[in-house]
Design an enzyme around this catalytic site. Structure first.
Site, PDB file in Angstrom:
ATOM      1  N   HIS A  12       0.830  -1.202   0.000  1.00 53.00           N
ATOM      2  CA  HIS A  12       0.000   0.000   0.000  1.00 53.00           C
ATOM      3  C   HIS A  12       0.874   1.266   0.000  1.00 53.00           C
ATOM      4  O   HIS A  12       0.717   2.132   0.864  1.00 53.00           O
ATOM      5  CB  HIS A  12      -0.891   0.033   1.255  1.00 53.00           C
ATOM      6  CG  HIS A  12      -2.046  -0.908   1.226  1.00 53.00           C
ATOM      7  ND1 HIS A  12      -2.845  -1.138   2.327  1.00 53.00           N
ATOM      8  CD2 HIS A  12      -2.569  -1.669   0.237  1.00 53.00           C
ATOM      9  CE1 HIS A  12      -3.795  -2.013   2.019  1.00 53.00           C
ATOM     10  NE2 HIS A  12      -3.650  -2.358   0.756  1.00 53.00           N
ATOM     11  N   HIS A  50      -8.345  -0.323   3.270  1.00 53.93           N
ATOM     12  CA  HIS A  50      -7.556  -0.610   2.074  1.00 53.93           C
ATOM     13  C   HIS A  50      -7.695   0.619   1.182  1.00 53.93           C
ATOM     14  O   HIS A  50      -8.610   1.417   1.351  1.00 53.93           O
ATOM     15  CB  HIS A  50      -8.087  -1.843   1.362  1.00 53.93           C
ATOM     16  CG  HIS A  50      -7.987  -3.106   2.178  1.00 53.93           C
ATOM     17  ND1 HIS A  50      -7.268  -4.194   1.781  1.00 53.93           N
ATOM     18  CD2 HIS A  50      -8.530  -3.430   3.370  1.00 53.93           C
ATOM     19  CE1 HIS A  50      -7.350  -5.146   2.686  1.00 53.93           C
ATOM     20  NE2 HIS A  50      -8.120  -4.716   3.666  1.00 53.93           N
TER      21      HIS A  50
HETATM   22  C1  LIG Z   1      -0.929  -7.066  -3.790  1.00 53.83           C
HETATM   23  C2  LIG Z   1      -1.877  -5.919  -3.552  1.00 53.83           C
HETATM   24  C3  LIG Z   1      -3.038  -6.117  -2.820  1.00 53.83           C
HETATM   25  C4  LIG Z   1      -3.915  -5.064  -2.605  1.00 53.83           C
HETATM   26  N1  LIG Z   1      -5.111  -5.313  -1.988  1.00 53.83           N
HETATM   27  C5  LIG Z   1      -6.042  -4.344  -1.955  1.00 53.83           C
HETATM   28  C6  LIG Z   1      -7.351  -4.627  -1.498  1.00 53.83           C
HETATM   29  O1  LIG Z   1      -7.683  -5.764  -1.126  1.00 53.83           O
HETATM   30  N2  LIG Z   1      -8.254  -3.621  -1.468  1.00 53.83           N
HETATM   31  C7  LIG Z   1      -7.919  -2.356  -1.866  1.00 53.83           C
HETATM   32  O2  LIG Z   1      -8.773  -1.470  -1.802  1.00 53.83           O
HETATM   33  N3  LIG Z   1      -6.684  -2.048  -2.299  1.00 53.83           N
HETATM   34  C8  LIG Z   1      -5.752  -3.027  -2.382  1.00 53.83           C
HETATM   35  N4  LIG Z   1      -4.523  -2.748  -2.905  1.00 53.83           N
HETATM   36  C9  LIG Z   1      -4.172  -1.350  -3.203  1.00 53.83           C
HETATM   37  C10 LIG Z   1      -4.718  -0.752  -4.498  1.00 53.83           C
HETATM   38  O3  LIG Z   1      -4.930  -1.720  -5.487  1.00 53.83           O
HETATM   39  C11 LIG Z   1      -3.715   0.302  -4.984  1.00 53.83           C
HETATM   40  O4  LIG Z   1      -3.458   1.184  -3.919  1.00 53.83           O
HETATM   41  C12 LIG Z   1      -4.206   1.115  -6.175  1.00 53.83           C
HETATM   42  O5  LIG Z   1      -4.459   0.299  -7.284  1.00 53.83           O
HETATM   43  C13 LIG Z   1      -3.179   2.187  -6.541  1.00 53.83           C
HETATM   44  O6  LIG Z   1      -3.679   2.956  -7.606  1.00 53.83           O
HETATM   45  P1  LIG Z   1      -2.701   3.844  -8.471  1.00 53.83           P
HETATM   46  O7  LIG Z   1      -3.488   4.526  -9.503  1.00 53.83           O
HETATM   47  O8  LIG Z   1      -1.864   4.644  -7.558  1.00 53.83           O
HETATM   48  O9  LIG Z   1      -1.665   2.804  -9.127  1.00 53.83           O
HETATM   49  P2  LIG Z   1      -1.930   1.490  -9.977  1.00 53.83           P
HETATM   50  O10 LIG Z   1      -3.340   1.062  -9.937  1.00 53.83           O
HETATM   51  O11 LIG Z   1      -0.921   0.496  -9.537  1.00 53.83           O
HETATM   52  O12 LIG Z   1      -1.605   1.945 -11.479  1.00 53.83           O
HETATM   53  C14 LIG Z   1      -0.333   2.413 -11.894  1.00 53.83           C
HETATM   54  C15 LIG Z   1      -0.136   1.998 -13.342  1.00 53.83           C
HETATM   55  O13 LIG Z   1       0.914   2.763 -13.935  1.00 53.83           O
HETATM   56  C16 LIG Z   1       1.722   1.923 -14.738  1.00 53.83           C
HETATM   57  N5  LIG Z   1       3.020   2.571 -14.850  1.00 53.83           N
HETATM   58  C17 LIG Z   1       3.926   2.784 -13.870  1.00 53.83           C
HETATM   59  N6  LIG Z   1       4.957   3.510 -14.348  1.00 53.83           N
HETATM   60  C18 LIG Z   1       4.693   3.763 -15.640  1.00 53.83           C
HETATM   61  C19 LIG Z   1       5.380   4.490 -16.650  1.00 53.83           C
HETATM   62  N7  LIG Z   1       6.529   5.125 -16.403  1.00 53.83           N
HETATM   63  N8  LIG Z   1       4.840   4.521 -17.891  1.00 53.83           N
HETATM   64  C20 LIG Z   1       3.669   3.899 -18.149  1.00 53.83           C
HETATM   65  N9  LIG Z   1       2.964   3.210 -17.212  1.00 53.83           N
HETATM   66  C21 LIG Z   1       3.475   3.165 -15.977  1.00 53.83           C
HETATM   67  C22 LIG Z   1       1.705   0.612 -13.981  1.00 53.83           C
HETATM   68  O14 LIG Z   1       2.099  -0.465 -14.801  1.00 53.83           O
HETATM   69  C23 LIG Z   1       0.266   0.535 -13.501  1.00 53.83           C
HETATM   70  O15 LIG Z   1      -0.564  -0.081 -14.451  1.00 53.83           O
HETATM   71  C24 LIG Z   1      -3.612  -3.777  -3.113  1.00 53.83           C
HETATM   72  C25 LIG Z   1      -2.444  -3.578  -3.850  1.00 53.83           C
HETATM   73  C26 LIG Z   1      -1.592  -4.634  -4.089  1.00 53.83           C
HETATM   74  C27 LIG Z   1      -0.357  -4.400  -4.918  1.00 53.83           C
END
Ligand SMILES: Cc1cc2nc3c(=O)[nH]c(=O)nc-3n(C[C@H](O)[C@H](O)[C@H](O)COP(=O)(O)OP(=O)(O)OC[C@H]3O[C@@H](n4cnc5c(N)ncnc54)[C@H](O)[C@@H]3O)c2cc1C
Ligand SMILES: *[C@@H]1O[C@H](CO)[C@@H](O)[C@H](O)[C@H]1NC(C)=O
Ligand SMILES: *[C@@H]1O[C@H](CO)[C@@H](O)[C@H](O)[C@H]1NC(C)=O
Ligand SMILES: *[C@@H]1O[C@H](CO)[C@@H](O)[C@H](O)[C@H]1NC(C)=O
Ligand SMILES: *[C@@H]1O[C@H](CO)[C@@H](O)[C@H](O)[C@H]1NC(C)=O
Length: 602
Positions: free
Chosen positions: A544, A587
């Site tokens: 997280h 979460h």
């Molecule tokens: C194992 C795990 C379990 C979890 N369990 C839960 C849960 O049960 N419930 C819950 O609510 N949350 C959970 N979470 C947390 C939640 O899923 C994340 O906090 C959330 O998805 C983060 O959103 P984001 O937009 O910050 O990043 P993300 O959804 O991770 O998206 C970032 C994206 O950017 C892409 N990217 C990165 N760098 C680049 C670049 N330079 N160029 C192009 N693309 C790039 C990545 O490949 C990815 O697709 C969990 C997370 C994980 C990893």
């Protein structure tokens, strides 16, 4: 949708298409190279796809999303909730190394981490959303960054289906006032919900014996309770995972001609035009690890949604960050923003496991869904130290230590951040640890996955190279504030005591993780020292990561303001977990969908 400039030639009107409309899912970089899109979004995960969908509702704007991973929606490791964790360590996972040998997982696939996460749908405590405006020094003219604004934004994303008879029989219940049934993210209880006694016993023990109130539905801002929580699974599609990709991209994939996604390409640099003041993001360079590089131009804005680890890394590569770091790497400073990559917060998990009695039948396939979030008062039943007093007497040294290690912009900023956090933890009774009752884990038995929710430990994300394919150094500085360990110990001991209490005790035979050999039972749940040793050896990251480009005042070390624009830029925004300034008692995904809906609305 084509743009048709009209040329008046005498009485003849000619309509000339400017360019072929570029839309759909692409893998060939030449299809977008050199093109202009109104919005260029980096990262096709939770933040990126939510914003991309909402912006492209307007047929007059064009949107390009750049995603580093591939489209794996058809892969059972992604769509099958029962395959949770099978994607870890594969090409679907960034799997960043972090300090003390702990790795942090994150989805490297369309949908980002929502394509591989644990599917728990939980919201935080009202007061935690209200605190968002406090971190901004009250700069919240539109009233978005408080409970009311965020509750509406979270509802916008939610497509809820209330528990049916068999799910209610198993313990699930909901309050319709807390849910929207028509938003994109599908939220419901599993058809395979456990009908065995274990989840109900857990709820009864923590509410009867540990002062955590049992509520029918915790989604209205009362997170410091025990309840059955729903999952992000699709009631319209065979209980498959509902991710940001299936929720915000699949429904528009074939119908909108003004949005394209290029997969399997990494954004390598945000192109900054420093000739204007403030600086403008003019486009994005992207590429492949074999050295291929291409560029697109942003007509209006660049939005970075690469997640809390890659977003600060991309900013630093682009000359946006702390001059001390950039100068060392020979990167020209384009925007001096010392907060980039600081204030990093990650949580720490341990699982307490018990062996079920012979013949025990869980009666279901899951996922598990009963969660408890004990507040300070409840947790104090299991702590040998006064947690409030420990916080009060150590905040100053934690602030100094965070500053000495480059994790905050100043001691004064850290003191202010920690005071807001202390107020939430001590005066506002938010949940301090999560107890996630887990049927089938660890050791195929019954368990409680337990983590300290609100660390005072602050860390850093820093690039060490100008090669965008080299991972940044990820240092959460786990347990550098010792109260984080004290709370982790209390949470672990409380988990043991929960299993020791009837009626839960009647369905388990013995503790298998850590087990009384590792942490001897002393009549009071085990000693601090034994728990500390076991936790130090065995804890894992919760995956997280947040707060590396926090939405806070500049004085506190914020990177973006209430409009999510990077300070010192005209048109560069961040929409992902890196803007969340503090961990919540939940979460992350429900809250982050709310932030992204708010962002798109702006
Ligand atoms: C194992 C795990 C379990 C979890 N369990 C839960 C849960 O049960 N419930 C819950 O609510 N949350 C959970 N979470 C947390 C939640 O899923 C994340 O906090 C959330 O998805 C983060 O959103 P984001 O937009 O910050 O990043 P993300 O959804 O991770 O998206 C970032 C994206 O950017 C892409 N990217 C990165 N760098 C680049 C670049 N330079 N160029 C192009 N693309 C790039 C990545 O490949 C990815 O697709 C969990 C997370 C994980 C990893
Ligand atoms: C439910 O979601 C839809 C789609 O996002 C939205 O238009 C509507 O306003 C939401 N309803 C509520 C009550 O938030
Ligand atoms: C960068 O900004 C910080 C904080 O505003 C300031 O103290 C520092 O002097 C600036 N550094 C440079 C090189 O401009
Ligand atoms: C908690 O509340 C007390 C009085 O109710 C107040 O004096 C104290 O400053 C508060 N603590 C924090 C950290 O805000
Ligand atoms: C739990 O609470 C019940 C009801 O008050 C009580 O009978 C029981 O002894 C308690 N169990 C433990 C282990 O404290």
């Amino acid at each position: 949708m084509l743009s048709l400039p009209t040329l008046a030639l005498g009485s003849v009107i000619l309509a000339l298409p400017l360019a072929q409309a570029i839309s759909g899912l692409l893998t060939d970089p030449e299809q977008v190279n050199g093109q202009t899109f109104d919005y260029v979004i980096v990262g096709g995960g939770l933040g990126g796809l939510t914003v991309a969908n909402r912006l492209s509702e307007n047929p007059d704007v064009t949107v390009l999303v750049l995603e580093a991973g591939a489209d794996n929606r058809g892969d059972p490791r992604v769509y099958e909730p029962g395959q949770y964790s099978v994607a870890f360590g594969t090409e679907l996972d960034w799997n960043w190394p972090s300090s003390q040998g702990r790795n942090i997982h994150g989805g490297k696939t369309l949908g980002g981490s929502t394509s591989i996460n644990g599917l728990a749908q939980t919201r935080g405590q009202k007061e935690q959303y209200d605190a968002l405006a406090t971190f901004l020094g009250g700069d919240d003219a539109d009233g978005r960054w408080n409970w009311n604004g965020m509750f509406l934004a979270m509802l916008k994303s939610e497509g809820f289906s209330a528990p049916n008879d068999q799910q209610q029989e198993a313990g699930a219940s909901s309050n319709p006032a807390y849910h929207n049934t028509s938003g994109p993210v599908q939220v419901t209880y599993p058809d395979g919900i456990y009908h065995g006694p274990q989840q109900g016993y857990f709820r009864d023990v923590v509410s009867t014996n540990f002062s955590v109130a049992a509520v029918p539905d915790a989604d209205g801002g009362a997170a410091n309770t025990v309840a059955f929580h729903p999952n992000t699974i699709s009631w319209q599609d065979s209980d498959h995972r509902s991710s940001s990709a299936t929720a915000y991209w699949s429904p528009i994939e074939d119908s909108r001609s003004n949005i394209a996604i290029l997969t399997s390409h990494l954004a390598t640099q945000i192109l900054m035009d420093t000739s204007t003041s403030p600086s403008r993001a003019s486009g994005v360079q992207f590429g492949t690890s074999d050295g291929g590089r291409w560029e697109v131009t942003a007509g209006k804005e660049v939005i970075v949604s690469a997640g809390a680890i890659q977003t600060p890394a991309l900013l630093q590569l682009s000359g946006i960050g702390d001059p001390a770091l950039l100068n060392n790497l020979g990167i020209e400073v384009k925007v001096n923003n010392t907060g980039v990559g600081k204030n990093f917060q990650e949580q720490t998990i341990d699982s307490i496991g018990w062996t079920p009695v012979d013949g025990f039948d869980a009666q279901g396939t899951g996922p598990s869904d009963c969660i408890s979030y004990p507040s300070l008062l409840a947790l104090s039943t299991s702590s040998n130290v006064d947690i409030a007093e420990t916080i009060a007497s150590n905040i100053g040294s934690y602030a100094q230590d965070a500053f000495n290690n480059g994790a905050v912009v100043s001691v004064d900023a850290a003191n202010q951040l920690f005071a807001i956090q202390q107020d939430l933890m001590v005066n506002k009774s938010v949940g301090l640890v999560e107890h996630f009752f887990d049927t089938g884990f660890p050791n195929n038995g019954l368990g409680i996955d337990m983590w300290q929710l609100l660390p005072f430990s602050r860390g850093t994300v820093e690039i060490t190279s100008t090669d965008p394919f080299t991972y940044p150094t990820v240092d959460p500085r786990y347990f550098s504030a010792d109260v984080d360990m004290q709370i982790q110990i209390a949470g672990a001991r409380m988990a043991r005591k929960i299993f020791q209490a009837a009626p839960l005790r009647t369905i388990v035979s013995e503790e298998n993780a850590p087990g009384y050999d590792s942490v001897p039972e002393d009549g009071n749940g085990g000693s601090d020292e034994d728990w500390r040793n076991w936790i130090t050896n065995g804890f894992a990251s919760v995956h997280h990561p947040i707060a590396t480009c926090a939405m806070m005042s500049q004085e506190l070390g914020g990177v973006v303001g209430s409009d999510l624009k990077v300070y010192g830029t005209a048109n560069l925004r961040i929409v992902d977990a890196s803007v969340l300034p503090i961990q919540f008692s939940a979460h992350l995904s429900a809250t982050l969908y709310g932030i992204a809906e708010n962002a798109a609305d702006m």
